[in-house]
Enzyme design. Sequence first.
Site, PDB file in Angstrom:
ATOM      1  N   HIS A 221     -19.102  24.549  28.184  1.00  0.00           N
ATOM      2  CA  HIS A 221     -17.941  24.158  28.639  1.00  0.00           C
ATOM      3  C   HIS A 221     -17.608  22.593  28.316  1.00  0.00           C
ATOM      4  CE1 HIS A 221     -15.076  22.632  31.988  1.00  0.00           C
ATOM      5  NE2 HIS A 221     -14.965  24.078  32.444  1.00  0.00           N
TER       6      HIS A 221
ATOM      7  N   ASP B 144     -26.538  23.192  33.105  1.00  0.00           N
ATOM      8  CA  ASP B 144     -25.373  23.345  33.770  1.00  0.00           C
ATOM      9  C   ASP B 144     -25.146  24.599  34.336  1.00  0.00           C
ATOM     10  OD1 ASP B 144     -22.607  23.953  34.536  1.00  0.00           O
ATOM     11  OD2 ASP B 144     -22.070  23.384  32.563  1.00  0.00           O
TER      12      ASP B 144
ATOM     13  N   GLN C 124     -21.956  28.315  36.272  1.00  0.00           N
ATOM     14  CA  GLN C 124     -21.484  29.768  36.351  1.00  0.00           C
ATOM     15  C   GLN C 124     -22.770  30.630  36.776  1.00  0.00           C
ATOM     16  OE1 GLN C 124     -18.719  31.233  35.978  1.00  0.00           O
ATOM     17  NE2 GLN C 124     -17.592  29.210  35.443  1.00  0.00           N
TER      18      GLN C 124
ATOM     19  N   LYS D 148     -17.122  27.030  43.118  1.00  0.00           N
ATOM     20  CA  LYS D 148     -17.645  28.305  42.226  1.00  0.00           C
ATOM     21  C   LYS D 148     -18.419  29.477  43.045  1.00  0.00           C
ATOM     22  CE  LYS D 148     -16.488  26.111  37.640  1.00  0.00           C
ATOM     23  NZ  LYS D 148     -15.326  26.658  37.389  1.00  0.00           N
TER      24      LYS D 148
ATOM     25  N   CYS E 281     -11.821  25.751  28.423  1.00  0.00           N
ATOM     26  CA  CYS E 281     -12.320  24.530  28.418  1.00  0.00           C
ATOM     27  C   CYS E 281     -13.738  24.631  27.437  1.00  0.00           C
ATOM     28  CB  CYS E 281     -12.925  23.763  29.665  1.00  0.00           C
ATOM     29  SG  CYS E 281     -11.532  23.670  30.661  1.00  0.00           S
TER      30      CYS E 281
END
Lengths: 136, 405
Positions: B122, B198, B201, B224, B361
Site C-alpha cells: 500500500h 504492515d 489487512q 479495519k 493506493c
Amino acid sequence: MTDLNCDAIQARLQACTSKEATFKELVSLSKQLKRLTDADKIEENKVKGCESAVWLVEHQNNGLCTFQADSDAKLMRGVLMVILSLVNGHSKAELQQRDLIAELSEFNLSSYLTSSRTNGVLGILKQIQANDPSNL
Amino acid sequence: MAFDANRLREQFPILKLEANDHPLVYLDNAATTQKPQAVLDALIAYYTTSNANVHRGAHYLSDRATTQFEQARDRVAHFINAEQADHVIWTKGTTESINLVAYGLEWCLKPDDEILITSLEHHANLVPWQQLAFRTGARLRVLPLTSKGEWEPEYERYFNEHTRIFACTQISNAIGVKTPIKEMLAAAKAVNAFTLVDGAQAVAHYPIDVQDLDCDFYVFSGHKMYGPTGIGVLYGKPHALEVLTPVQTGGEMVRHVTYNSTEFNVLPYRLEAGTPHIEGVIGLAAACDFLTSQDREEMVQWEQRLARYVYDELKFNTAIEIYSPASDTTVVSLSVPGIHTMDLNGYLDSQGVAVRAGSHCAHPLMAQLGVSSTLRASFACYNTLSEARRFCDVLLEAIEILGDD
Ligand SMILES: Cc1ncc(COP(=O)(O)O)c(C=O)c1O
C-alpha cells in the site's frame, strides 16, 4: 455538437427518481457524446485529478467557445455531455462569470458531484473557465 | 457450533440500512469495517461515565479514564501477544505508525544503505520509505513478489549487508494475497535489518502473534478490525522502540523540562505526545474483545468461503479477469477489460452493493498487473452467502448493461 440541448438533458435527469435510473440515463447520454480521436487524447489534453481519464479540447470561433471532451468511463462521458451542454457556444468571459457548479447541481446529479473531489468534475469546470493559452 | 454470520450481523446496526432503495450489501471491508454494538456501547459508556484526561489530575473521573485507558493497552497487547503492554504505542492508524518508524529511524541511515519493501505494498508502506530514502541518500529497493505472493529463493540477494530496514505487508490490500512473511523476515533478520510488518489487512481475519512473527515493528489500524477510526497501533520490541527518535514532542511525553533541556518520559509515553485518542483506545479494546470472543478459525474460514464462492462463480466468465488467488483470501479483486471499473462500481452502488473501484493506493502494483484500477469485493465476518451471490448477480447485470459497445 450543436444539437446539445441543455434543457432536454436537464428534464431527463430530473425525471430520474432512483440512482439506478440516473445511472441508466447517464449511460444513455454517454452514447451521444462525440468521441475524441486518439490524436486528441494526448497527455496535454488530460484533465488532472480524475479517477477515470478525461480529455478536454477547446476551440474558439468568433469569441465563442466549443469544447470537446472524452473519457474512458461511460458515466463520466454522460456527465461530460451534461457539462458540454451547459458551456458550449458561450464566450470565455461569460463562462468565467457563471457559477457552473451551482448550475450542474440543478441536474439531479448530486451523488456524482459529491465525489467531485475525486472524480475530477471540479477540475474539468476549472479548466473550462481558465484562459486557454493557445487562444490568447 | 457452526459459524453463523446471520446471527453475528445482528450485532451490527448499520447493516440494516438500505442504500439507494436496496438492502445494503457492504463488501468494502478492506477499506473499513462496520462496528458492532459492543464497540459503539464502549464509546458511549466512556463519554457518559468516565470522560476525563488521562495521566493527569488525580480526581475520580481521571482515575477511571486512566484505568480504562491503560487496561485497553493490556487488552490490545494481549490481542497481538505482545510481551508487555509498554510495547504498544497508540497512533492514529497504520499510516502514522509507519511514519513514526520512518522518521524515528532516520538517524541510522546513510547513503548506500538500503530500505527494502515488496511490490505488493500500500502507498502507506511505500511513500514514507521512499521519502526517507530521499532525505538520507539511502536506496529504496523493491522485492518483486508476484501477484500470487510467490517467493523465489533468488530473492535472498535482495537481503544483503546494506539492508537496514525491511518493511512488508502481511496481506495485500489490493488483491488480498498473503506474502511469504516468515521467510522474508528470516532473511531480513539474517542481515540484521530492522523489520516492520504492515498488518492492516491481517488483524481482522487472523490471530496475530508478534512474538511468533518476531518482527521489530508491527502496525495496524483499528477501523479495519471493527474498531473506531483514528486509532491504531505501533507495536515494537523494546530495543526497537527505544532507538526511535520521537517525531512529535510536547506534553505527556516528557519527565522534566527546562528552557535548556528536556528529559523524555519512558516508553510507551515517550512516543505519545499530547492528549491521546482516549475513546478510540477504549473502542479498539472493545473491538479486540469482540474478535477474541469469536471462534477465529471458523470466522476466517467463513470469510474465505465467501471469497471462494465469488471466485468460483466468476472464474469461467471470459469477460472477467480475477487478480486475487483462488483460495486462502477474503478478497476478490477483478476487472472487466473494456469496461471501466468506475462504471461497474456505479451500477453496483445503484443496487446497494458497496465495493471499491480504484487503484487501492497501490499504483506500482496496478502497473505490475497491467491495469489502472480494479474492482474489489472484500468480506468480513458479517457477510452472508446471499450477499456474495448478490454481488455476482449485480456484477453480471452491470457487464450486460455496460458492455454493449
Ligand atoms: C495494507 C495497508 N496498509 C496501510 C493502510 C493504511 O491504513 P490507514 O489509512 O488506516 O492508516 C491500509 C489501508 O487501506 C492498508 O490496507
